[in-house]
Enzyme design. Sequence first.
Site, PDB file in Angstrom:
ATOM      1  CB  CYS A  28      10.685  47.818  12.429  1.00  0.00           C
ATOM      2  SG  CYS A  28      11.030  46.520  12.007  1.00  0.00           S
ATOM      3  CE  LYS A  52       8.690   7.030   7.091  1.00  0.00           C
ATOM      4  NZ  LYS A  52       9.171   8.158   7.835  1.00  0.00           N
ATOM      5  CB  CYS A  54      15.883  45.062  13.658  1.00  0.00           C
ATOM      6  SG  CYS A  54      14.970  45.598  12.056  1.00  0.00           S
ATOM      7  CE1 TYR A  98      -3.423   2.962   9.293  1.00  0.00           C
ATOM      8  CE2 TYR A  98      -3.034   4.509   7.404  1.00  0.00           C
ATOM      9  CZ  TYR A  98      -3.545   3.615   8.087  1.00  0.00           C
ATOM     10  OH  TYR A  98      -2.566   4.543   9.258  1.00  0.00           O
ATOM     11  CB  CYS A 145      13.084  43.606  15.435  1.00  0.00           C
ATOM     12  SG  CYS A 145      12.301  45.480  15.954  1.00  0.00           S
ATOM     13  NE  ARG A 165       0.482   5.863  17.024  1.00  0.00           N
ATOM     14  CZ  ARG A 165       1.857   5.838  17.955  1.00  0.00           C
ATOM     15  NH1 ARG A 165       2.303   7.108  18.387  1.00  0.00           N
ATOM     16  NH2 ARG A 165       2.851   4.906  18.118  1.00  0.00           N
ATOM     17  CG  ASP A 168       4.070  12.594   5.465  1.00  0.00           C
ATOM     18  OD1 ASP A 168       4.302  12.188   6.619  1.00  0.00           O
ATOM     19  OD2 ASP A 168       4.718  12.897   4.829  1.00  0.00           O
ATOM     20  CE  LYS A 204       5.167   5.109   7.607  1.00  0.00           C
ATOM     21  NZ  LYS A 204       4.452   6.551   7.333  1.00  0.00           N
ATOM     22  CB  CYS A 254      14.083  49.235  12.143  1.00  0.00           C
ATOM     23  SG  CYS A 254      13.795  48.638  13.484  1.00  0.00           S
ATOM     24  CD  GLU A 282      -2.199  -1.617   2.990  1.00  0.00           C
ATOM     25  OE1 GLU A 282      -2.036  -0.197   3.313  1.00  0.00           O
ATOM     26  OE2 GLU A 282      -2.695  -2.336   2.927  1.00  0.00           O
TER      27      GLU A 282
HETATM   28  S1  IVH Z   1      -0.749   0.534   9.363  1.00  0.00           S
HETATM   29  C1  IVH Z   1      -0.180  -2.104  12.838  1.00  0.00           C
HETATM   30  N1  IVH Z   1      -1.367   1.413   6.452  1.00  0.00           N
HETATM   31  O1  IVH Z   1       2.130   5.416   9.014  1.00  0.00           O
HETATM   32  C2  IVH Z   1      -0.363  -0.869  11.589  1.00  0.00           C
HETATM   33  N2  IVH Z   1      -0.003   2.517   8.155  1.00  0.00           N
HETATM   34  O2  IVH Z   1       4.445   4.134  11.139  1.00  0.00           O
HETATM   35  C3  IVH Z   1       0.046   0.087  11.536  1.00  0.00           C
HETATM   36  N3  IVH Z   1       0.491   5.066   7.342  1.00  0.00           N
HETATM   37  O3  IVH Z   1       0.969   5.241  12.431  1.00  0.00           O
HETATM   38  C4  IVH Z   1      -0.228   1.451  10.265  1.00  0.00           C
HETATM   39  N4  IVH Z   1      -0.141   4.912   5.479  1.00  0.00           N
HETATM   40  O4  IVH Z   1      -0.327   7.220  10.592  1.00  0.00           O
HETATM   41  C5  IVH Z   1      -0.557   1.638   8.111  1.00  0.00           C
HETATM   42  N5  IVH Z   1      -0.961   2.256   4.301  1.00  0.00           N
HETATM   43  C6  IVH Z   1      -0.889   2.226   5.243  1.00  0.00           C
HETATM   44  C7  IVH Z   1      -0.464   3.879   6.181  1.00  0.00           C
HETATM   45  C8  IVH Z   1      -0.321   3.550   7.557  1.00  0.00           C
HETATM   46  C9  IVH Z   1       0.205   6.104   6.678  1.00  0.00           C
HETATM   47  C10 IVH Z   1       0.864   5.015   8.901  1.00  0.00           C
HETATM   48  C11 IVH Z   1       0.366   5.368   9.839  1.00  0.00           C
HETATM   49  C12 IVH Z   1       0.936   4.857  10.847  1.00  0.00           C
HETATM   50  C13 IVH Z   1       2.079   4.806  10.734  1.00  0.00           C
HETATM   51  C14 IVH Z   1       3.313   3.781  10.851  1.00  0.00           C
END
Ligand code: IVH
Length: 662
Positions: A424, A306, A400, A219, A418, A131, A112, A110, A403, A108
């Site tokens: 200023c 990553k 500054c 997810y 400042c 969380r 952000d 990830k 000024c 999947e």
């Molecule tokens: S699975 C135990 N799936 O990444 C399962 N996390 O460091 C944990 N995240 O806190 C999460 N996309 O906020 C999962 N496709 C994805 C994700 C995902 C982003 C974030 C999530 C989690 C952090 C894990």
Amino acid sequence: MKSEIEQLRRELEQHNYNYYVLSAPSISDLEFDMLLKQLQKLEEQYPEFADPHSPTQRVGSDITSGFEQVTHQYPMLSLGNTYSEGEVQDFYDRVRRGLNEDFELVCELKYDGTSISVTYENGLLVRAVTRGDGEKGDDVTANVKTIRSIPLRLSGNYPEKFEIRGEILMPWSVFDELNREREAQEEQLFANPRNAASGTLKLQNSAVVASRKLDAYFYYMLGENVPSDLHFQNLQAAKAWGLKISDATRVCKNLNDVFEFIKYWDIERKNLPVATDGIVLKVNSLSQQKNLGFTAKSPRWAISYKFQAEKAVTRLNSVSYQVGRTGAVTPVANLDPVQLSGTTVRRASLHNADIIEALDLYIGDMVFVEKGGEIIPKITAVDKEARFLLGDKVQFIKNCPECGASLVRYEGEAAHYCTNENACPPQIKGKMEHFVSRKGMNIDGLGSETINLLYQNDLLRNIADIYDLKITDLTRLERLGTKSAYNIQTGCEKSKEIPFERVVFALGIRFVGETIAKKLAFAFKNIEALEKATFEELIAVDEIGERIAQSVVQYFAEPVNMETLNRLKAFGLQMSLSEDKMKAHGTSLAGLSIVISGTFSLHSRDEYKTMIEQNGGKNVGSVSAKTSFILAGENMGPEKLKKAEKLNVKLLSESDFLEMIK
Ligand code: IVH
């Protein structure tokens, strides 16, 4: 009438789903708004058919309240990170050894943003929790309900109760727009969409959350009766119930498939509307997941990979310093232009004096610039090997740049300021821009360029000068036409109707944003009372802390500010709360701390919060000995009920409460 209301709700839900989940709108925005208004009107007329899951509940409310802390039924763990194919291979081998049988992985993206756990019961969204520390998080249900791509009501064959985890995101386009607005207001910019999303989710005002247009992907599903033993199938089921699941989700039979997925998305992710920072690999079978189990911090059945942040090396030519409206001084590195993630980078943020010190920077250094999730690239390190013919060591300035006044660094703050607040130039101009801005006095025709022009021609030195501008002064200026001059004048006249709470905001008192300005205006009711307010009286107001109180006291102690205020009063600006607003604010709950718990039928929870505030009470999240009473609806949580009994805290029903504030 009930069936008519319900039909309208279903219709709106379907349009919402088509627009926000499928990205395939079925009616125009105008038609949608008209249907929504129609429903709002009917719900007002027939409060007995109120429903906290109605599409009208997505607009949010402007009430503030602390968040209630909720214990996660299943802890929210994080994932182990990997950064290379080798580490992914190691993960694969570990899983293989652990299971000693064939397995599939689901790949999947990830996303952000900020993670969220949403509980659905009988197809209705009942709770959304952040969380937090993984064990306990904040109940942000009211805010999450404003996110259009998260269904309030599911359709199809869902289990009676389940939790679904996902990521709340701020799309790039919304993020860019928000930062543009913040820049115009000289508010601090969000560094990346992740911070913007989590900051937004923690706002106390769900109406503002609604305006920020967040998005979400889900997810992972949890619960006793999830439909399948396969994670991938569960996601597909969730999709069928109306939840937003990424299409970039693949079942992989071997490592080759995984590497292909990574390779493809490392490039393709740049075309997505939201930020991603890697991929996540999960073992597909839930029973295999269970067999593998968890370490203290993360599951053994999942890992993230990553993406590499793009880096470049270039030369540091100089450091310049920018002064903002508040006097905060920001150091900026000027670099030899270099290509990075498709754009030419010439400047990078150096944040503050500590960061400069930690980097040990010299002019002429070859520096590494990185554009991670941030919009403004940052310098992450110096190539010390490449040091020759060095210039001076970079040292934070003492005065500054605009000024010449000396800079200070307040205790506990990273920034230098400042202190020459009233003389200023960027601070004066910034204060004026803030004063005339849309959320302030909303004076049309006075943008930053015009303010600059008027400043250069000695026509503006102070916010009150704006009301002294004569048409002839304005038309004398070369770049300003007669029409613009009249526009400015009309804008000034109209601004005299702007309500007191916005005048308080427009003054630009440090740390007094929109919400705090409102609090001050409602607590003190007119400018004279606010001027005289002592530090103690100020901190007694809900949400006013020491830092704000100090800043307010300091502002009114300054003779220049008092002179400005007296001039503004004489020009006829609104310096007290309007009659209606005074009336709307009763005192029947003054000094009381009230907990709201359960579900209600006569008004929504947010409406009750408004009523509490408007009657001088304080809405608090959890029951304690200081709680005056609990406004208790149906199905109040058992833990709260126990605590209330133990502490002898009274429970009031909806009708008792309404009677009390009548
Ligand atoms: S699975 C135990 N799936 O990444 C399962 N996390 O460091 C944990 N995240 O806190 C999460 N996309 O906020 C999962 N496709 C994805 C994700 C995902 C982003 C974030 C999530 C989690 C952090 C894990």
